[in-house]
Design a protein around this motif. Structure first.
Motif, PDB file in Angstrom:
ATOM      1  N   THR A  59     -12.621-120.179  -7.368  1.00 48.74           N
ATOM      2  CA  THR A  59     -13.900-120.811  -7.718  1.00 48.74           C
ATOM      3  C   THR A  59     -14.426-121.666  -6.570  1.00 48.74           C
ATOM      4  N   ILE A  60     -13.562-122.487  -5.993  1.00 47.22           N
ATOM      5  CA  ILE A  60     -13.983-123.340  -4.880  1.00 47.22           C
ATOM      6  C   ILE A  60     -14.305-122.497  -3.650  1.00 47.22           C
ATOM      7  N   ALA A  61     -13.584-121.392  -3.459  1.00 42.38           N
ATOM      8  CA  ALA A  61     -13.890-120.486  -2.337  1.00 42.38           C
ATOM      9  C   ALA A  61     -15.304-119.927  -2.466  1.00 42.38           C
ATOM     10  N   LEU A  90     -12.175-132.863 -10.052  1.00 46.32           N
ATOM     11  CA  LEU A  90     -12.526-132.653 -11.450  1.00 46.32           C
ATOM     12  C   LEU A  90     -12.680-131.174 -11.773  1.00 46.32           C
ATOM     13  N   LEU A  91     -13.450-130.468 -10.936  1.00 46.47           N
ATOM     14  CA  LEU A  91     -13.682-129.048 -11.170  1.00 46.47           C
ATOM     15  C   LEU A  91     -12.395-128.242 -11.059  1.00 46.47           C
ATOM     16  N   ALA A  92     -11.636-128.482  -9.991  1.00 44.56           N
ATOM     17  CA  ALA A  92     -10.394-127.734  -9.798  1.00 44.56           C
ATOM     18  C   ALA A  92      -9.375-128.061 -10.883  1.00 44.56           C
ATOM     19  N   GLY A  93      -9.293-129.341 -11.288  1.00 42.74           N
ATOM     20  CA  GLY A  93      -8.331-129.709 -12.327  1.00 42.74           C
ATOM     21  C   GLY A  93      -8.637-129.063 -13.658  1.00 42.74           C
ATOM     22  N   ILE A  94      -9.910-129.071 -14.048  1.00 40.49           N
ATOM     23  CA  ILE A  94     -10.281-128.463 -15.330  1.00 40.49           C
ATOM     24  C   ILE A  94     -10.019-126.967 -15.320  1.00 40.49           C
ATOM     25  N   GLY A 128      -5.478-121.605 -14.612  1.00 46.42           N
ATOM     26  CA  GLY A 128      -4.458-121.552 -13.574  1.00 46.42           C
ATOM     27  C   GLY A 128      -4.986-121.974 -12.208  1.00 46.42           C
ATOM     28  N   ILE A 129      -4.043-122.329 -11.324  1.00 50.43           N
ATOM     29  CA  ILE A 129      -4.417-122.824  -9.995  1.00 50.43           C
ATOM     30  C   ILE A 129      -5.158-121.761  -9.192  1.00 50.43           C
ATOM     31  N   THR A 130      -4.709-120.513  -9.264  1.00 48.73           N
ATOM     32  CA  THR A 130      -5.320-119.462  -8.451  1.00 48.73           C
ATOM     33  C   THR A 130      -6.801-119.297  -8.775  1.00 48.73           C
ATOM     34  N   ALA A 159     -14.256-120.562   3.342  1.00 47.37           N
ATOM     35  CA  ALA A 159     -14.228-119.720   2.143  1.00 47.37           C
ATOM     36  C   ALA A 159     -13.207-118.601   2.287  1.00 47.37           C
ATOM     37  N   ALA A 160     -13.167-117.958   3.455  1.00 47.07           N
ATOM     38  CA  ALA A 160     -12.196-116.881   3.693  1.00 47.07           C
ATOM     39  C   ALA A 160     -10.768-117.416   3.649  1.00 47.07           C
ATOM     40  N   ALA A 161     -10.554-118.599   4.205  1.00 46.86           N
ATOM     41  CA  ALA A 161      -9.217-119.186   4.208  1.00 46.86           C
ATOM     42  C   ALA A 161      -8.746-119.518   2.796  1.00 46.86           C
ATOM     43  N   LEU A 162      -9.646-120.040   1.959  1.00 48.01           N
ATOM     44  CA  LEU A 162      -9.274-120.330   0.572  1.00 48.01           C
ATOM     45  C   LEU A 162      -8.920-119.053  -0.181  1.00 48.01           C
TER      46      LEU A 162
END
Length: 415
Positions: free
Chosen positions: A392-394, A375-379, A385-387, A309-312
């Motif tokens: 969110t994933i972090a 799916l989650l990251a793409g939506i 935006g990517i950031t 999580a910290a790395a993301l």
């Protein structure tokens, strides 16, 4: 001499079965290489060759890969119990043979997605079975070491192949040169599996016969699924952590190369960064798997998820090559704490008579994380935006680590 032959054939331990164990490590390196051929090249192929502008559309190949690999993992466990480990391994390589050729000649993106359906089945069957076979051979005392060696071989091969194919793409174009490497891996993996790998199901039967661990009542596949997924605290904690771990890897696989390209990095630099994550991941497992045999599984699982999580978060904050290099190395280190330890914990809790099926269920959830992450990251990337997708994933990864800290018990306490 004859009276002792059956015992020798099914004796447990890495050293006792060193030749076959080493061969399976090499086979799993080839399995990892099949995945590595795509890591640096396919996101760029989506953007530059097929002109996909929506992140969700570009990540369809990871979604297809994750869904089919998750399903193949589940069936690999059941089939390896029913038909034996070796036939499932050979079937996985046969299915993987056409993948590099489809990627080379694909006239449209749908062909790339179809190739990743086959790759998902290939990875699910071959990687799952090499895991099960090493657990069969290693016995209960060195499962962490066995899983560390297995996963290290696979992900160091992912890293080396990602770096090699990134260089080939920079020097010779995105097609066909990078995927010729994958074609060689598939042919070699099939040949070794057919001619040299030996069946290990007898070792699991031998362990079941001599173990002092109570088997309890016979479990159906449905009961094993429920226990591994939801009701048994350690197994279900492992399953959710595996899912989230691969969700953030799906994010890294699909969106990080596009993030780096948007900040002006060259294909060579992107290939190097793409290789850093599996390199740290693979090398770290040589230490963490064995260390979990001594210090227990839970500390590595919790600390690993929080480190990821910290790395993301650092990836989301970064804008330069060197910041991202540090972040991806840290992400790999966190994943190395988690990956072999999760598999070893499954081996700790399950009985040999239903272990392979439980491994299949765990890997169903874990590699379903590729689909969830894509799916989650793409939506989110398309909308905000990517950031924002990375943040969110972090957050999801940090929550997974905290959940494991609260719910999981130690499965292999220090003796």
């Amino acid at each position: 001499m004859t009276a002792h032959a059956p015992v020798k054939a099914t004796a447990l331990g890495i050293r006792t079965n060193l030749a076959q164990f080493t061969l399976l490590v090499a086979v799993n390196a080839l399995v990892g290489g099949m995945l590595g051929q795509e890591r640096a090249v396919l996101p760029l192929l989506a953007e530059h060759t097929f002109h996909l502008t929506a992140y969700t559309a570009a990540l369809t190949y990871i979604l297809a890969f994750g869904v089919t690999k998750a399903a193949a993992n589940y069936f690999a466990g059941a089939w390896s119990d029913r038909y034996g480990r070796k036939p499932v391994l050979i079937a996985g390589w046969l299915i993987g043979l056409p993948v590099p050729l489809i990627l080379i000649f694909a006239p449209s993106w749908s062909w790339v997605v179809a190739a990743n359906v086959l790759l998902g089945v290939n990875q699910g069957l071959t990687w799952s079975v090499t895991v099960i076979m090493k657990i069969d051979l290693a016995g209960p005392q060195r499962r962490g070491l066995a899983m560390g060696l297995n996963e290290a071989a696979g992900y160091l091969a992912v890293a080396a192949t990602a770096m090699a194919t990134g260089w080939l793409a920079a020097e010779h174009g995105l097609r066909p040169a990078p995927f010729l490497v994958g074609a060689a891996y598939a042919a070699l993996g099939l040949g070794l599996s057919l001619l040299v790998v030996r069946e290990t199901r007898g070792h699991a039967h031998h362990e079941a016969a001599i173990t002092t661990q109570p088997s309890g009542p016979a479990l159906t596949s449905g009961q094993i699924f429920t226990r591994t997924s939801f009701t048994e605290p350690a197994l279900s904690s492992v399953s959710q952590a595996g899912l989230v771990n691969n969700a953030n890897d799906g994010l890294a696989w699909g969106l990080f190369p596009l993030l780096f390209a948007a900040h002006g990095l060259t294909i060579g630099q992107i290939g190097l960064l793409t290789a850093l994550l599996p390199a740290a991941w693979g090398a770290g497992q040589l230490l963490t798997g064995a260390a979990s045999d001594r210090y227990g599984r839970k500390p590595f699982i919790v600390a690993g998820m929080l480190t990821q999580a910290a790395a993301l978060a650092l990836v989301a904050l970064g804008t330069t090559f060197w910041v991202w290099a540090v972040a991806l190395s840290l992400l790999g280190a966190g994943t190395a704490m988690v990956y072999p330890t999760l598999l070893a914990a499954i081996g700790d809790v399950t009985h040999p008579t239903w272990r392979a099926r439980s491994v299949g269920v765990y890997r169903l959830w874990r590699d379903g994380g590729f689909a969830v992450g894509a799916l989650l990251a793409g939506i989110i990337a398309d909308l905000y935006g990517i950031t924002t997708a990375i943040w969110t994933i972090a957050a999801l990864t940090a929550a997974s680590g905290l959940l494991a800290a609260i719910r999981m018990y130690e499965t292999h306490p220090r003796t």
